[in-house]
Design a protein around this motif. Structure first.
Motif, PDB file in Angstrom:
ATOM      1  N   HIS A   1       0.689  -1.063  -0.127  1.00  0.00           N
ATOM      2  CA  HIS A   1      -0.102  -0.090   0.031  1.00  0.00           C
ATOM      3  C   HIS A   1       0.857   1.292   0.124  1.00  0.00           C
ATOM      4  O   HIS A   1       1.885   1.153   0.596  1.00  0.00           O
ATOM      5  N   LYS A   2       0.525   2.048  -0.757  1.00  0.00           N
ATOM      6  CA  LYS A   2       1.309   3.512  -0.957  1.00  0.00           C
ATOM      7  C   LYS A   2       0.600   4.707   0.205  1.00  0.00           C
ATOM      8  O   LYS A   2      -0.346   4.722   0.136  1.00  0.00           O
ATOM      9  N   VAL A   3       1.520   4.812   1.107  1.00  0.00           N
ATOM     10  CA  VAL A   3       1.118   5.951   1.830  1.00  0.00           C
ATOM     11  C   VAL A   3       2.256   7.154   1.940  1.00  0.00           C
ATOM     12  O   VAL A   3       3.384   6.661   1.938  1.00  0.00           O
ATOM     13  N   ARG A   4       1.774   8.132   1.591  1.00  0.00           N
ATOM     14  CA  ARG A   4       2.519   9.452   1.316  1.00  0.00           C
ATOM     15  C   ARG A   4       3.780   9.028   0.645  1.00  0.00           C
ATOM     16  O   ARG A   4       4.961   9.315   0.708  1.00  0.00           O
ATOM     17  N   GLY A   5       3.413   8.512  -0.492  1.00  0.00           N
ATOM     18  CA  GLY A   5       4.576   8.337  -1.683  1.00  0.00           C
ATOM     19  C   GLY A   5       5.456   6.885  -1.110  1.00  0.00           C
ATOM     20  O   GLY A   5       6.061   6.549  -2.067  1.00  0.00           O
ATOM     21  N   GLU A   6       5.401   6.439  -0.041  1.00  0.00           N
ATOM     22  CA  GLU A   6       6.015   5.182   0.285  1.00  0.00           C
ATOM     23  C   GLU A   6       5.121   4.106   0.151  1.00  0.00           C
ATOM     24  O   GLU A   6       4.200   3.875   0.596  1.00  0.00           O
ATOM     25  N   ILE A   7       5.831   2.820  -0.309  1.00  0.00           N
ATOM     26  CA  ILE A   7       4.952   1.714  -0.509  1.00  0.00           C
ATOM     27  C   ILE A   7       5.601   0.931   0.538  1.00  0.00           C
ATOM     28  O   ILE A   7       6.662   0.623   1.003  1.00  0.00           O
ATOM     29  N   LEU A   8       4.457   0.242   1.434  1.00  0.00           N
ATOM     30  CA  LEU A   8       4.525  -0.401   2.511  1.00  0.00           C
ATOM     31  C   LEU A   8       4.382  -1.776   2.276  1.00  0.00           C
ATOM     32  O   LEU A   8       3.571  -2.023   1.426  1.00  0.00           O
ATOM     33  N   GLN A   9       4.941  -2.654   2.923  1.00  0.00           N
ATOM     34  CA  GLN A   9       4.365  -4.147   2.548  1.00  0.00           C
ATOM     35  C   GLN A   9       4.107  -4.644   4.009  1.00  0.00           C
ATOM     36  O   GLN A   9       5.001  -5.100   4.870  1.00  0.00           O
ATOM     37  N   LEU A  10       3.116  -4.156   4.696  1.00  0.00           N
ATOM     38  CA  LEU A  10       2.307  -4.335   5.838  1.00  0.00           C
ATOM     39  C   LEU A  10       1.945  -5.986   5.943  1.00  0.00           C
ATOM     40  O   LEU A  10       1.360  -6.204   5.050  1.00  0.00           O
ATOM     41  N   ARG A  11       2.396  -6.350   7.055  1.00  0.00           N
ATOM     42  CA  ARG A  11       1.926  -7.895   7.227  1.00  0.00           C
ATOM     43  C   ARG A  11       1.390  -8.051   8.688  1.00  0.00           C
ATOM     44  O   ARG A  11       2.002  -7.349   9.593  1.00  0.00           O
ATOM     45  N   VAL A  12       0.282  -8.561   8.911  1.00  0.00           N
ATOM     46  CA  VAL A  12      -0.482  -8.828   9.750  1.00  0.00           C
ATOM     47  C   VAL A  12      -0.675 -10.393  10.124  1.00  0.00           C
ATOM     48  O   VAL A  12      -1.157 -10.891   9.335  1.00  0.00           O
ATOM     49  N   LYS A  13      -0.170 -10.860  11.190  1.00  0.00           N
ATOM     50  CA  LYS A  13      -0.282 -12.302  11.526  1.00  0.00           C
ATOM     51  C   LYS A  13      -0.750 -12.501  12.981  1.00  0.00           C
ATOM     52  O   LYS A  13      -0.222 -11.848  13.944  1.00  0.00           O
ATOM     53  N   ILE A  14      -1.949 -13.065  13.303  1.00  0.00           N
ATOM     54  CA  ILE A  14      -2.260 -13.604  14.319  1.00  0.00           C
ATOM     55  C   ILE A  14      -1.342 -14.851  14.986  1.00  0.00           C
ATOM     56  O   ILE A  14      -1.218 -15.648  14.272  1.00  0.00           O
ATOM     57  N   THR A  15      -0.812 -14.416  16.184  1.00  0.00           N
ATOM     58  CA  THR A  15       0.381 -15.440  16.950  1.00  0.00           C
ATOM     59  C   THR A  15      -0.290 -16.151  17.962  1.00  0.00           C
ATOM     60  O   THR A  15       0.133 -17.050  18.355  1.00  0.00           O
ATOM     61  N   ASP A  16      -1.338 -15.397  18.634  1.00  0.00           N
ATOM     62  CA  ASP A  16      -1.998 -16.224  19.994  1.00  0.00           C
ATOM     63  C   ASP A  16      -3.493 -15.658  19.953  1.00  0.00           C
ATOM     64  O   ASP A  16      -3.655 -14.426  19.526  1.00  0.00           O
ATOM     65  N   TYR A  17      -4.283 -16.364  20.770  1.00  0.00           N
ATOM     66  CA  TYR A  17      -5.731 -15.892  21.020  1.00  0.00           C
ATOM     67  C   TYR A  17      -6.295 -16.852  21.970  1.00  0.00           C
ATOM     68  O   TYR A  17      -5.750 -18.004  22.018  1.00  0.00           O
ATOM     69  N   GLY A  18      -7.174 -16.399  22.870  1.00  0.00           N
ATOM     70  CA  GLY A  18      -7.734 -17.321  24.065  1.00  0.00           C
ATOM     71  C   GLY A  18      -8.264 -16.521  24.958  1.00  0.00           C
ATOM     72  O   GLY A  18      -8.659 -15.234  24.754  1.00  0.00           O
ATOM     73  N   PHE A  19      -8.207 -16.965  26.079  1.00  0.00           N
ATOM     74  CA  PHE A  19      -8.821 -16.412  27.613  1.00  0.00           C
ATOM     75  C   PHE A  19      -7.518 -16.307  28.274  1.00  0.00           C
ATOM     76  O   PHE A  19      -6.852 -17.201  28.609  1.00  0.00           O
ATOM     77  N   SER A  20      -7.574 -15.100  28.897  1.00  0.00           N
ATOM     78  CA  SER A  20      -6.439 -14.727  29.835  1.00  0.00           C
ATOM     79  C   SER A  20      -6.925 -14.815  31.041  1.00  0.00           C
ATOM     80  O   SER A  20      -8.068 -14.308  31.566  1.00  0.00           O
ATOM     81  N   ASP A  21      -6.510 -15.797  31.780  1.00  0.00           N
ATOM     82  CA  ASP A  21      -7.027 -16.149  33.280  1.00  0.00           C
ATOM     83  C   ASP A  21      -6.727 -15.040  34.261  1.00  0.00           C
ATOM     84  O   ASP A  21      -7.478 -14.650  34.926  1.00  0.00           O
ATOM     85  N   SER A  22      -5.409 -14.437  34.178  1.00  0.00           N
ATOM     86  CA  SER A  22      -5.282 -13.151  34.981  1.00  0.00           C
ATOM     87  C   SER A  22      -6.136 -11.970  34.554  1.00  0.00           C
ATOM     88  O   SER A  22      -6.464 -11.170  35.585  1.00  0.00           O
ATOM     89  N   LEU A  23      -6.747 -11.756  33.310  1.00  0.00           N
ATOM     90  CA  LEU A  23      -7.161 -10.517  33.194  1.00  0.00           C
ATOM     91  C   LEU A  23      -8.715 -10.666  32.905  1.00  0.00           C
ATOM     92  O   LEU A  23      -9.600 -10.056  32.882  1.00  0.00           O
ATOM     93  N   LYS A  24      -9.141 -12.333  33.015  1.00  0.00           N
ATOM     94  CA  LYS A  24     -10.420 -12.490  32.824  1.00  0.00           C
ATOM     95  C   LYS A  24     -10.974 -11.878  31.543  1.00  0.00           C
ATOM     96  O   LYS A  24     -12.381 -11.567  31.579  1.00  0.00           O
ATOM     97  N   ARG A  25     -10.187 -11.807  30.485  1.00  0.00           N
ATOM     98  CA  ARG A  25     -10.903 -11.335  29.033  1.00  0.00           C
ATOM     99  C   ARG A  25     -10.398 -12.454  28.059  1.00  0.00           C
ATOM    100  O   ARG A  25      -9.217 -12.898  28.215  1.00  0.00           O
ATOM    101  N   TYR A  26     -10.991 -12.164  27.012  1.00  0.00           N
ATOM    102  CA  TYR A  26     -10.418 -12.843  25.560  1.00  0.00           C
ATOM    103  C   TYR A  26      -9.563 -11.756  24.848  1.00  0.00           C
ATOM    104  O   TYR A  26      -9.762 -10.831  25.169  1.00  0.00           O
ATOM    105  N   TYR A  27      -8.577 -12.582  24.125  1.00  0.00           N
ATOM    106  CA  TYR A  27      -7.748 -11.605  23.667  1.00  0.00           C
ATOM    107  C   TYR A  27      -7.070 -12.386  22.258  1.00  0.00           C
ATOM    108  O   TYR A  27      -7.429 -13.462  22.019  1.00  0.00           O
ATOM    109  N   VAL A  28      -6.784 -11.266  21.504  1.00  0.00           N
ATOM    110  CA  VAL A  28      -6.170 -11.794  20.102  1.00  0.00           C
ATOM    111  C   VAL A  28      -4.913 -11.042  19.999  1.00  0.00           C
ATOM    112  O   VAL A  28      -4.853  -9.969  20.157  1.00  0.00           O
ATOM    113  N   THR A  29      -3.702 -11.619  19.636  1.00  0.00           N
ATOM    114  CA  THR A  29      -2.524 -11.248  19.433  1.00  0.00           C
ATOM    115  C   THR A  29      -1.982 -10.934  18.261  1.00  0.00           C
ATOM    116  O   THR A  29      -1.987 -12.239  17.720  1.00  0.00           O
TER     117      THR A  29
END
Length: 108
Positions: A7-35
């Protein structure tokens, strides 16, 4: 699956990569999460994202690890359908996060 966007942002081409590396329930925070593991950013965009992201981030070198927390009803992997079609759900979440990040980068 990894969402890779050139994607081109301000004239610069980015090769942005997004990968989910972890997900689940945090016992300590008592919430679901995605990393998400975010790579492929130039220095300026890297700095912008680390400031603009509201959720907790961890920076390792030029990589960003973003933790997003969810209430149970909004957790994307909490349904039977998501478990039956996990690859589809992972890909969708990675694409949605990529779009969100590009939106943050285009704000000025």
């Amino acid at each position: 699956m990894v969402a890779i966007i050139n994607h081109k942002v301000r004239g610069e081409i980015l090769q942005l990569r997004v990968k989910i590396t972890d997900y689940g329930f945090s016992d300590s925070l008592k919430r679901y999460y995605v990393t998400y593991h975010i790579t492929g950013l130039g220095d300026e965009d890297f700095g912008k994202l680390t400031i603009r992201l509201e959720d907790p981030v961890m920076v390792k070198g030029n990589d960003i690890y973003l933790n997003v927390y969810f209430e149970e009803e909004y957790y994307p992997f909490g349904t039977i359908d998501s478990q039956n079609r996990l690859e589809d759900y992972l890909a969708r979440e990675e694409i949605e996060m990529t779009a969100y990040l590009l939106g943050l980068l285009e704000e000025d």
